[in-house]
Each structure stands twice: as C-alpha cells, then as structure tokens.
Write an enzyme that holds these catalytic residues in place. Sequence first.
Site, PDB file in Angstrom:
ATOM      1  N   LYS A  24       0.808  -1.227   0.000  1.00  8.51           N
ATOM      2  CA  LYS A  24       0.000   0.000   0.000  1.00  8.51           C
ATOM      3  C   LYS A  24       0.843   1.280   0.000  1.00  8.51           C
ATOM      4  O   LYS A  24       0.382   2.324  -0.451  1.00  8.51           O
ATOM      5  CB  LYS A  24      -0.948   0.009   1.205  1.00  8.51           C
ATOM      6  CG  LYS A  24      -2.142  -0.929   1.054  1.00  8.51           C
ATOM      7  CD  LYS A  24      -3.074  -0.802   2.233  1.00  8.51           C
ATOM      8  CE  LYS A  24      -4.381  -1.528   1.981  1.00  8.51           C
ATOM      9  NZ  LYS A  24      -5.394  -1.254   2.993  1.00  8.51           N
ATOM     10  N   ASP A  70     -10.296   3.441   1.287  1.00  6.39           N
ATOM     11  CA  ASP A  70     -10.569   2.982   2.665  1.00  6.39           C
ATOM     12  C   ASP A  70     -11.241   4.089   3.484  1.00  6.39           C
ATOM     13  O   ASP A  70     -12.069   3.804   4.355  1.00  6.39           O
ATOM     14  CB  ASP A  70      -9.267   2.559   3.366  1.00  6.39           C
ATOM     15  CG  ASP A  70      -8.850   1.141   3.008  1.00  6.39           C
ATOM     16  OD1 ASP A  70      -9.709   0.347   2.584  1.00  6.39           O
ATOM     17  OD2 ASP A  70      -7.651   0.825   3.143  1.00  6.39           O
ATOM     18  N   GLY A  86      -1.901   1.414  12.728  1.00  7.97           N
ATOM     19  CA  GLY A  86      -1.407   0.958  11.433  1.00  7.97           C
ATOM     20  C   GLY A  86      -2.196   1.582  10.281  1.00  7.97           C
ATOM     21  O   GLY A  86      -2.784   2.663  10.415  1.00  7.97           O
ATOM     22  N   ALA A 140      -5.047   0.722   8.711  1.00 10.26           N
ATOM     23  CA  ALA A 140      -6.497   0.903   8.864  1.00 10.26           C
ATOM     24  C   ALA A 140      -6.768   2.103   9.769  1.00 10.26           C
ATOM     25  O   ALA A 140      -7.663   2.915   9.492  1.00 10.26           O
ATOM     26  CB  ALA A 140      -7.123  -0.365   9.441  1.00 10.26           C
ATOM     27  N   TYR A 200     -13.147  -8.108   9.578  1.00 11.23           N
ATOM     28  CA  TYR A 200     -14.382  -8.530   8.896  1.00 11.23           C
ATOM     29  C   TYR A 200     -14.531 -10.048   8.814  1.00 11.23           C
ATOM     30  O   TYR A 200     -15.561 -10.545   8.346  1.00 11.23           O
ATOM     31  CB  TYR A 200     -14.462  -7.919   7.489  1.00 11.23           C
ATOM     32  CG  TYR A 200     -13.291  -8.247   6.609  1.00 11.23           C
ATOM     33  CD1 TYR A 200     -12.217  -7.372   6.503  1.00 11.23           C
ATOM     34  CD2 TYR A 200     -13.242  -9.431   5.897  1.00 11.23           C
ATOM     35  CE1 TYR A 200     -11.122  -7.679   5.718  1.00 11.23           C
ATOM     36  CE2 TYR A 200     -12.158  -9.739   5.105  1.00 11.23           C
ATOM     37  CZ  TYR A 200     -11.101  -8.855   5.021  1.00 11.23           C
ATOM     38  OH  TYR A 200     -10.020  -9.167   4.238  1.00 11.23           O
ATOM     39  N   GLY A 250     -16.806  -4.714  10.020  1.00  9.96           N
ATOM     40  CA  GLY A 250     -15.782  -4.335   9.041  1.00  9.96           C
ATOM     41  C   GLY A 250     -16.134  -4.785   7.630  1.00  9.96           C
ATOM     42  O   GLY A 250     -15.595  -4.261   6.656  1.00  9.96           O
TER      43      GLY A 250
HETATM   44  P1  NAP Z   1      -1.309  -2.966  10.491  1.00  6.80           P
HETATM   45  O1  NAP Z   1      -0.902  -1.831   9.609  1.00  6.80           O
HETATM   46  O2  NAP Z   1      -0.405  -4.139  10.669  1.00  6.80           O
HETATM   47  O3  NAP Z   1      -1.636  -2.329  11.939  1.00  6.80           O
HETATM   48  C1  NAP Z   1      -2.110  -3.128  13.000  1.00  6.80           C
HETATM   49  C2  NAP Z   1      -2.201  -2.297  14.277  1.00  6.80           C
HETATM   50  O4  NAP Z   1      -2.739  -3.155  15.300  1.00  6.80           O
HETATM   51  C3  NAP Z   1      -0.841  -1.811  14.803  1.00  6.80           C
HETATM   52  O5  NAP Z   1      -1.033  -0.577  15.464  1.00  6.80           O
HETATM   53  C4  NAP Z   1      -0.463  -2.914  15.800  1.00  6.80           C
HETATM   54  O6  NAP Z   1       0.378  -2.461  16.831  1.00  6.80           O
HETATM   55  C5  NAP Z   1      -1.827  -3.211  16.401  1.00  6.80           C
HETATM   56  N1  NAP Z   1      -1.880  -4.555  16.993  1.00  6.80           N
HETATM   57  C6  NAP Z   1      -1.672  -5.744  16.376  1.00  6.80           C
HETATM   58  N2  NAP Z   1      -1.850  -6.764  17.240  1.00  6.80           N
HETATM   59  C7  NAP Z   1      -2.145  -6.189  18.449  1.00  6.80           C
HETATM   60  C8  NAP Z   1      -2.412  -6.715  19.754  1.00  6.80           C
HETATM   61  N3  NAP Z   1      -2.425  -8.019  19.983  1.00  6.80           N
HETATM   62  N4  NAP Z   1      -2.676  -5.832  20.750  1.00  6.80           N
HETATM   63  C9  NAP Z   1      -2.680  -4.492  20.515  1.00  6.80           C
HETATM   64  N5  NAP Z   1      -2.431  -3.931  19.295  1.00  6.80           N
HETATM   65  C10 NAP Z   1      -2.164  -4.784  18.280  1.00  6.80           C
HETATM   66  O7  NAP Z   1      -2.690  -3.593  10.016  1.00  6.80           O
HETATM   67  P2  NAP Z   1      -3.915  -2.808   9.285  1.00  6.80           P
HETATM   68  O8  NAP Z   1      -3.725  -2.869   7.828  1.00  6.80           O
HETATM   69  O9  NAP Z   1      -4.080  -1.515   9.960  1.00  6.80           O
HETATM   70  O10 NAP Z   1      -5.139  -3.800   9.622  1.00  6.80           O
HETATM   71  C11 NAP Z   1      -5.696  -3.910  10.933  1.00  6.80           C
HETATM   72  C12 NAP Z   1      -6.969  -4.755  10.857  1.00  6.80           C
HETATM   73  O11 NAP Z   1      -7.938  -4.058  10.083  1.00  6.80           O
HETATM   74  C13 NAP Z   1      -6.755  -6.112  10.157  1.00  6.80           C
HETATM   75  O12 NAP Z   1      -7.525  -7.094  10.816  1.00  6.80           O
HETATM   76  C14 NAP Z   1      -7.285  -5.868   8.754  1.00  6.80           C
HETATM   77  O13 NAP Z   1      -7.792  -7.054   8.158  1.00  6.80           O
HETATM   78  C15 NAP Z   1      -8.413  -4.888   9.036  1.00  6.80           C
HETATM   79  N6  NAP Z   1      -8.740  -4.032   7.883  1.00  6.80           N
HETATM   80  C16 NAP Z   1     -10.022  -4.038   7.468  1.00  6.80           C
HETATM   81  C17 NAP Z   1     -10.414  -3.229   6.415  1.00  6.80           C
HETATM   82  C18 NAP Z   1     -11.846  -3.259   5.977  1.00  6.80           C
HETATM   83  O14 NAP Z   1     -12.141  -2.813   4.868  1.00  6.80           O
HETATM   84  N7  NAP Z   1     -12.753  -3.721   6.823  1.00  6.80           N
HETATM   85  C19 NAP Z   1      -9.479  -2.400   5.763  1.00  6.80           C
HETATM   86  C20 NAP Z   1      -8.159  -2.414   6.215  1.00  6.80           C
HETATM   87  C21 NAP Z   1      -7.798  -3.244   7.286  1.00  6.80           C
HETATM   88  P3  NAP Z   1       1.987  -2.407  16.660  1.00  6.80           P
HETATM   89  O15 NAP Z   1       2.270  -1.219  15.786  1.00  6.80           O
HETATM   90  O16 NAP Z   1       2.464  -2.275  18.044  1.00  6.80           O
HETATM   91  O17 NAP Z   1       2.375  -3.716  15.997  1.00  6.80           O
END
Ligand code: NAP
Length: 287
Positions: free
Chosen positions: A65, A101, A127, A129, A226, A247
């Site tokens: 991305k 998004d 992150g 999202a 989701y 989601g």
């Molecule tokens: P990402 O960039 O990897 O960011 C994940 C975030 O969650 C980071 O801040 C990470 O913290 C934190 N995290 C991960 N595991 C954790 C835990 N056990 N306890 C506390 N914080 C935790 O991922 P992303 O792309 O943002 O995606 C996040 C979620 O959103 C995923 O499940 C993804 O499938 C979903 N999503 C959904 C949509 C939709 O259209 N519905 C769109 C995008 C993403 P650290 O920085 O400390 O690692």
Amino acid sequence: MKHVGVLGYPIKHSISPLFQQAALDERGIDARYERFEVSDSELPAFLETVRNDEWLGVNITIPHKEAALTYMDQLSTEVRSIGALNTVVNDRSVLVGANTDIGGFLNALESQGHSVGGSRAVVLGSGGAARAVVAGLQDAEAEFVVVVSRTFGRAQALVTSLTRRGARPVVVAVDWDEAGLRTALRQATLLVNATPIGMRGGGAEGKSPVSTGMLHRELTVFDAVYNPTYTPLLRDAREAGATTISGLDMLVYQGAEAFELWTGVEAPIETMMAAAREALEGWKAHV
Ligand code: NAP
C-alpha cells in the site's frame, strides 16, 4: 475482455474477487477480477502492465500500500495526505493512485445511521487501517479522536502527521492501559477497533481488545476486522446495548468506490454485500 484485480502477498484469502466479479456481472461489464500474488520485486513490472489498454486498474493490499506510491503518475488528495493507496486506476495509460478505505469507513458508518460529525471517537491501533479511519473522522468533523496503541510512539507519529493535515478535530495519542482506555471510553460515542485482535486465523482469534465493563449503550462500536463478520468485540458490544457495525461493510464500500473509479458505473451495493457474506461463509467452510 478487460482485466482488474487485487495485488498482495500473500493474497489467497482475499474475498474481493467474489464480490467485485458479482458487481461486474450484474452491471454487464465484460471484465474479469482476479487475485495476483505479487512480491516486492515483482511490483514495478506488474504495475507497468496495468498501463495497458486491457486493464481497468487494480486494488493494492498488504504489503504494497505504501510502496506502490512510487510507481504512480498521479495521486489523489487522500493518498497524499495519508501516504498509502489501496486502488490504482488506469486512466488512458496514466496510473492514478487512490485510497477508498477512507470513504469505505465513512460510508459503512453512515449506511448504519451513525452520524460521524461531532463524534467523540476512540481508535485502537496505529497501522494502515487506523490512518484511514482517523483521516475519515477528521474529514467528517468528529469532535475529538483518541488514538490508543500498544506502541505509543507509532500512535504519536500518526497523530503528528495527520494533525498537519487539518486543524480539526483534536487528535491525541494515549497509552494502551486499562485506566486510560476506561476514561477515554466513558466519554466516547464511537469505538473503532483497527487492530487485528479477533481476526480469524490471527494470533488473537476469539479475543476482544477491550473488557466488557468498558462498553456502554451510548457507544457505536465499529470493528475493522471482517472475518468473522461478528467478532467477539461486536458480540460484547451488542450485549452492552451498543450499536454495532461490521468491518465487512467497510470492505464492501471501499470496493464499491474502487469499482466506480474503474468503470464510471454505479456499484450494485446489495449484490456486493450479499456476495461478500456468502464468500465469508464459504471461507469458513474451507478451513
Ligand atoms: P497494520 O498496519 O499491521 O496495523 C495493525 C495495528 O494493530 C498496529 O497498530 C499494531 O500495533 C496493532 N496490533 C496488532 N496486534 C495487536 C495486539 N495483539 N494488541 C494491541 N495492538 C495490536 O494492520 P492494518 O492494515 O491496519 O489492519 C488492521 C486490521 O484491520 C486487520 O484485521 C485488517 O484485516 C483490518 N482491515 C479491514 C479493512 C476493511 O475494509 N474492513 C481495511 C483495512 C484493514 P503495533 O504497531 O504495536 O504492531
């Protein structure tokens, strides 16, 4: 026949082909939407191919991305402000990077009757999202946004970069501890989980990011996760009398906005939503 698809690594669990193909078929557009597993080193050559006349464009997902920005000829305002794209449009061999998004998140909330303007929001995670969610909350003029992350420095960096984008609303970062979270949630009207906690197949499957006592009936709770559609957080939120939004709605609305950018045709939301729900049921049956 035209081509369109989603690029990522890995990519085999993406359900975008199922609901995007359903939309193309419903609108009678002669195009095929496919998954493409593309590594970092293969990305530049693949994006060059997308310039060809037979390509409408592509969706871009993890881990490309941010890297994909380098290969675009033009970037939308949203992409410039949050530094990530999820959609590429082939506009007569000009590659335009877009981020759907933000609109996907806002449309998911508004379609369920949650008016984002004036919200007092708590966002968990910092992150990709979370960046889209916070940018959306700013665009829709939330009253304030509290970003809670286990890596405080990352939350602070998100707040700093997005604060430069516009003066309103107030965005602050706080540590992820029980007391801080409890205080923030007491005053909140919207809770967003933008971490993978609760995601099927992930390290925190079956878990909720907050304890049940923090949830209350004045909250709208949105979970970016989701799969499953109905996460442990949403289950607890419903039991606490809160309004819940999945989601899956954001996934479908971001896909619908991308579909409209590629085709110039209104997306059939109901068809896409039904196909996405069916795809997740099928996914469950295969694991
Ligand atoms: P990402 O960039 O990897 O960011 C994940 C975030 O969650 C980071 O801040 C990470 O913290 C934190 N995290 C991960 N595991 C954790 C835990 N056990 N306890 C506390 N914080 C935790 O991922 P992303 O792309 O943002 O995606 C996040 C979620 O959103 C995923 O499940 C993804 O499938 C979903 N999503 C959904 C949509 C939709 O259209 N519905 C769109 C995008 C993403 P650290 O920085 O400390 O690692």
